[in-house]
Design an enzyme around this catalytic site. Sequence first.
Site, PDB file in Angstrom:
ATOM      1  CG  HIS A 114      -3.132  -4.048 -13.644  1.00 18.13           C
ATOM      2  ND1 HIS A 114      -1.924  -4.625 -13.945  1.00 18.13           N
ATOM      3  CD2 HIS A 114      -3.021  -3.619 -12.346  1.00 18.13           C
ATOM      4  CE1 HIS A 114      -1.109  -4.587 -12.887  1.00 18.13           C
ATOM      5  NE2 HIS A 114      -1.752  -3.965 -11.887  1.00 18.13           N
ATOM      6  CD  GLU A 152      -3.802  -4.322  -9.167  1.00 15.57           C
ATOM      7  OE1 GLU A 152      -3.243  -5.407  -9.393  1.00 15.57           O
ATOM      8  OE2 GLU A 152      -3.211  -3.224  -9.242  1.00 15.57           O
ATOM      9  CG  HIS A 207      -1.113  -0.291  -9.393  1.00 14.64           C
ATOM     10  ND1 HIS A 207      -0.983  -1.280 -10.335  1.00 14.64           N
ATOM     11  CD2 HIS A 207      -0.722   0.866 -10.004  1.00 14.64           C
ATOM     12  CE1 HIS A 207      -0.532  -0.762 -11.476  1.00 14.64           C
ATOM     13  NE2 HIS A 207      -0.365   0.539 -11.294  1.00 14.64           N
ATOM     14  CD  GLU A 283       0.635  -1.960  -5.374  1.00 16.54           C
ATOM     15  OE1 GLU A 283      -0.571  -2.280  -5.365  1.00 16.54           O
ATOM     16  OE2 GLU A 283       1.423  -2.306  -6.282  1.00 16.54           O
TER      17      GLU A 283
HETATM   18 ZN    ZN Z   1      -1.294  -3.371  -9.978  1.00 15.49          ZN
END
Ligand code: ZN
Length: 320
Positions: A114, A152, A207, A283
């Site tokens: 992102h 995030e 992430h 993640e």
């Molecule tokens: Zn993400």
Amino acid sequence: MSACATASQQADPPSTSFTPTSSAASSASPITVPGLSTSVSESPTPSPTPEPSTSTPEPAPETTSVVDAPDDDYTPPVEQPTPLEPVQTQDPATQAPAPAPSGGGRVVVIDPGHNGANGANPDVINALVDAGFGETKPCNTTGTSTNDGYTEHQFNWGVATKLQAILQARGYDVRMTRTSDDGVGPCVNKRAAFGNDANADAVISIHGDGDDASARGFYVMTAERAPAGAAMAAQSESLASTVRDALVNDGLSPSNHLGSGGLWKRSDLAGLNLSTRPTVMIEMGNMRNSADAALMSSSAGQQQYAQGIADGVSAYLGAG
Ligand SMILES: [Zn+2]
């Protein structure tokens, strides 16, 4: 296709400075020889005031003199210390369980998921791009956040920059798919191309998840559909399991909810489906879980994640 990238020679290995021990000189006892009165261990005392040596001193012009006083030129005699054991400085980033402290200039691409201005630019990030296997996906997304609003993209950036510092200190050639946390994108296909074009020895995409509040822990994802063939897929899986093991060794827990033992093969992620290099997407934790959120929002927590990933990358590349 090449299954094993040649290590680049362009990065210097981490330098280790050599500092002779000062005790070495004093450990050699002076030997007194009867009848010999001259001590050779004493340095002749240098004249503390260097003399202009010649002729009559003139009143110094205030600013324009180009003749330096010889203060800096005098080199006192130096006692040569006996070389005993060299003292090597230890880089703080390589302390503890660094499995392979020499990166040898190998290329590690870090992809912080992102970006900070994605939310303000929906027209850009919602544009469809190639996602591999004939599919398309939005260019990028905004990512998730904790219940307290810690985003995030901030977390990903924090871990990525800490990981960059650790890996650079270990001698890796580290490259980032984005270089700030206030931009837009890049699109997922560009991020994948970045690692491919760099001929990366390892690609780490970072992430944070936004799952049910009870879910906790990390999981490391690889492409289920082997976009670059079975041999490269095996390398990605090796990278994934090695990073998983290192994260566990560094005190982090695999997900209690998704994947199996901290690993998960996915068929729907463009960053994995377009990569032709050893690639994992991680993640790191669930930002909607209070314990994970506290860890992920703190600098110390992000350092712990970065350390775990770095140790995994070092172990993976050290074995290759
Ligand atoms: Zn993400």
